[in-house]
Design an enzyme around this catalytic site. Structure first.
Site, PDB file in Angstrom:
ATOM      1  N   PHE B  11       0.846  -1.195   0.000  1.00 55.81           N
ATOM      2  CA  PHE B  11       0.000   0.000   0.000  1.00 55.81           C
ATOM      3  C   PHE B  11       0.881   1.244   0.000  1.00 55.81           C
ATOM      4  O   PHE B  11       0.817   2.081   0.883  1.00 55.81           O
ATOM      5  CB  PHE B  11      -0.940  -0.043   1.216  1.00 55.81           C
ATOM      6  CG  PHE B  11      -2.118   0.904   1.102  1.00 55.81           C
ATOM      7  CD1 PHE B  11      -3.095   0.702   0.140  1.00 55.81           C
ATOM      8  CD2 PHE B  11      -2.247   1.990   1.955  1.00 55.81           C
ATOM      9  CE1 PHE B  11      -4.175   1.562   0.031  1.00 55.81           C
ATOM     10  CE2 PHE B  11      -3.327   2.864   1.850  1.00 55.81           C
ATOM     11  CZ  PHE B  11      -4.291   2.645   0.886  1.00 55.81           C
ATOM     12  N   GLU B 152      -3.379  -4.720 -16.119  1.00 54.18           N
ATOM     13  CA  GLU B 152      -3.230  -3.674 -17.146  1.00 54.18           C
ATOM     14  C   GLU B 152      -2.068  -2.734 -16.859  1.00 54.18           C
ATOM     15  O   GLU B 152      -1.367  -2.296 -17.773  1.00 54.18           O
ATOM     16  CB  GLU B 152      -4.532  -2.880 -17.278  1.00 54.18           C
ATOM     17  CG  GLU B 152      -4.552  -1.882 -18.405  1.00 54.18           C
ATOM     18  CD  GLU B 152      -4.292  -2.537 -19.759  1.00 54.18           C
ATOM     19  OE1 GLU B 152      -3.104  -2.587 -20.135  1.00 54.18           O
ATOM     20  OE2 GLU B 152      -5.247  -2.989 -20.406  1.00 54.18           O
ATOM     21  N   ASP B 223      14.152  -3.453 -16.378  1.00 53.18           N
ATOM     22  CA  ASP B 223      12.730  -3.105 -16.337  1.00 53.18           C
ATOM     23  C   ASP B 223      12.135  -3.125 -17.744  1.00 53.18           C
ATOM     24  O   ASP B 223      11.049  -3.673 -17.968  1.00 53.18           O
ATOM     25  CB  ASP B 223      12.545  -1.714 -15.708  1.00 53.18           C
ATOM     26  CG  ASP B 223      11.092  -1.262 -15.737  1.00 53.18           C
ATOM     27  OD1 ASP B 223      10.317  -1.739 -14.884  1.00 53.18           O
ATOM     28  OD2 ASP B 223      10.722  -0.475 -16.618  1.00 53.18           O
ATOM     29  N   LYS B 227       9.262  -5.847 -19.310  1.00 50.58           N
ATOM     30  CA  LYS B 227       8.034  -5.392 -19.975  1.00 50.58           C
ATOM     31  C   LYS B 227       7.910  -6.006 -21.369  1.00 50.58           C
ATOM     32  O   LYS B 227       6.815  -6.388 -21.794  1.00 50.58           O
ATOM     33  CB  LYS B 227       8.013  -3.862 -20.029  1.00 50.58           C
ATOM     34  CG  LYS B 227       7.691  -3.253 -18.665  1.00 50.58           C
ATOM     35  CD  LYS B 227       7.870  -1.752 -18.656  1.00 50.58           C
ATOM     36  CE  LYS B 227       7.407  -1.157 -17.330  1.00 50.58           C
ATOM     37  NZ  LYS B 227       7.936   0.207 -17.125  1.00 50.58           N
TER      38      LYS B 227
END
Lengths: 343, 343
Positions: B11, B152, B223, B227
């Site tokens: 969170f 998404e 990264d 992806k």
């Protein structure tokens, strides 16, 4: 598996590209979406019309059209009075409407689409006219009939714009958009950057089928304006018509202005935009100089682009590169699949 | 109208942005999608965890976290042993998993998501790790449970990529893609174009929260590579892992190289690409010089871009401008809505 019967009103380059695409995707439609199809009727403006409930011999039909022949010899059954008689008597499941655009009235496409819906068909078009001039009426009629009125290819060819807002962008608030929506003028400006005169550029664009014999709908910004209206009407929920768009075409862009922009590292573009204001939408189409840092800068040739300003995604843009009748045909196919599966 | 109970694992900025966005969209969710929600639990790595079946007091929770406090004081009921106990005992409808990315294993996110699915929840994450390392397993488990595993925001933040291929692009064949998928390196190269040194650029990017304390995952292309793998796995249907990507980061781009490119009117970009080859996918991440005519040229700052090569749309591109935690949060919200409505 069900077999859908399909009719075409208008069967030019786009209609023929769609017929070829449907044939190429036949197996995939069966495997992924569980339907087959049969093209049972075609009505054209200048080459007659034909209906055969067992399916038309499409290779022969396209060959006949290529040599300027008529479709009448492929027709079976009683003589058809007109296009409306053709639509109503066909008992088809799907109408693809691809008659020429009328920016001012949307006719006769609107009447064709209405007839198709009244006869219980899903109706699909690449024609912007009915979207701007009859969106509410046709959408409500489609809902009443339990059918769909879809038009993905009306703006940016087959690139997903309308379906994007129906599906992947739920609960989004659209504040406005900016883009390059007319392929012809973008190509013309590019040719003038390559030191062609305006007239030379128009002649070349006509020779490759991008500019029409009378290119004024593109050059004076009407095509761009009606696309702005279609987006405003459908995705922003505010119906506007082309006369409400602050519209300026590309006629006043001189070679000197183009070279001056180039010297400053900039480019002229015919920029479309619409934004919410207090009492509706402020929309414009006009030539602007753009910098290399703008996403509009690299939109070349017949490509197009739109960037949406929303409350949650600050700059979502869609690029459509190098469109052709095949690209438009794909948008029509996507509409067909979405009509069948209820998307 | 149903009320969905939601739990969060992790969170941080994104989770908190999502909580604010959910609150802002509460009325719209009710009106358009016919559901309300209640955040009943939050588990964090360093600030404890809390569960309350009546809903947590979110303003107080976020205020406590801002001052570095613990969530334990908001907890009701029996003491929870660990995150898995938290997930299993929550009886929630939705799990948002936002724990830190592990490029090599996808853990512990995979275990959290599996636990959520096994307990009958829709599971949603912005974490690329589970997409690359457990897509097949988690998707199959979700199907078995009649639930969804959605992600998404794992690539290009909230821009619709995965949902685009699930929905608006039916019957399309994807041959490959090219893009700029790592915000941090794109920003760093831009800063170096503005004559900052590499170290100055990294310091600045760290100061605004774009680069991490250890920026090597971005700078060395990991990264971007993960992806590429996520897109290849999901939208091309060919699972690959980062070690199969021909990967080169931006460490070897010198200020001299950048100035040389600028002098030639070009820019360095960290270009991601993947294309089908005979026996699978050929994927790479590497610095390339791009020209002003490339759509990659105008992708500035932390923006990103991908262009898909398909059989029917020759150059469909998606731009995501100026992302933030709010943008990522929107992708998570879109996933929630799509899970609920079965899209």
């Amino acid at each position: 598996m069900s077999t859908l019967s399909i009719i075409f009103v208008g069967f030019g380059n786009v209609g023929q590209a769609l017929a070829r695409l449907l044939e190429r995707k036949r197996k995939m439609l069966d495997e992924q979406f569980n339907f087959d199809y049969r093209i049972v009727g075609i009505a054209t403006g200048r080459h007659g019309m034909a209906f055969n409930p067992d399916g038309l011999p499409m290779e022969n039909v396209i060959a006949a059209l290529k040599t300027g022949g008529s479709l009448d010899s492929f027709h079976t059954g009683e003589k058809l009075r007109d296009t409306f008689d053709f639509i109503r008597s066909s008992e088809a499941d799907i109408l693809f409407e691809n008659s020429p655009v009328n920016h001012k009235t949307g006719q006769p496409a609107i009447d064709h689409l209405r007839a198709g819906l009244e006869a219980g068909m899903h109706v699909i078009t690449a024609n912007k006219g009915p979207v701007v001039h009859a969106y509410k009426e046709l959408t409500e009629l489609a809902e009443k009939q339990g059918k769909r009125f879809l038009f993905e290819s009306a703006v940016m060819d087959g690139a997903p714009i309308f379906s994007l807002f129906r599906g992947p962008l739920p609960a989004i608030e659209l504040k406005g958009f900016t883009g390059i929506l007319n392929s012809c003028t973008n190509l013309l400006i590019g040719l003038m950057e390559d030191e062609k005169t305006f007239d030379e550029a128009v002649s070349y664009a006509q020779s490759i089928g991008i500019a029409e014999t009378d290119p004024s709908a593109d050059i004076d910004g009407w095509d761009a304006a009606i696309k702005v209206c279609a987006l405003s009407t459908v995705v922003m929920g505010v119906p506007i018509t082309p006369d409400q768009v602050d519209r300026q075409g590309i006629r006043e862009i001189t070679p000197a202005m183009i070279q001056e922009a180039r010297a400053a590292g900039e480019r002229w573009k015919l920029v479309c935009s619409a934004h919410r204001v207090k009492d509706g939408i402020k929309a414009s189409v006009r030539p602007e100089r753009v910098r290399p840092t703008s996403p509009l800068f690299s939109i070349n040739g017949t490509s197009s682009f739109v960037q949406f300003e929303t409350d949650v995604l600050p700059g979502l843009g869609i690029v459509e590169g190098d469109p052709s009748p095949d690209t438009t045909a794909y948008g029509l196919l996507a509409d067909l699949i979405n009509a069948v599966r209820g998307r």
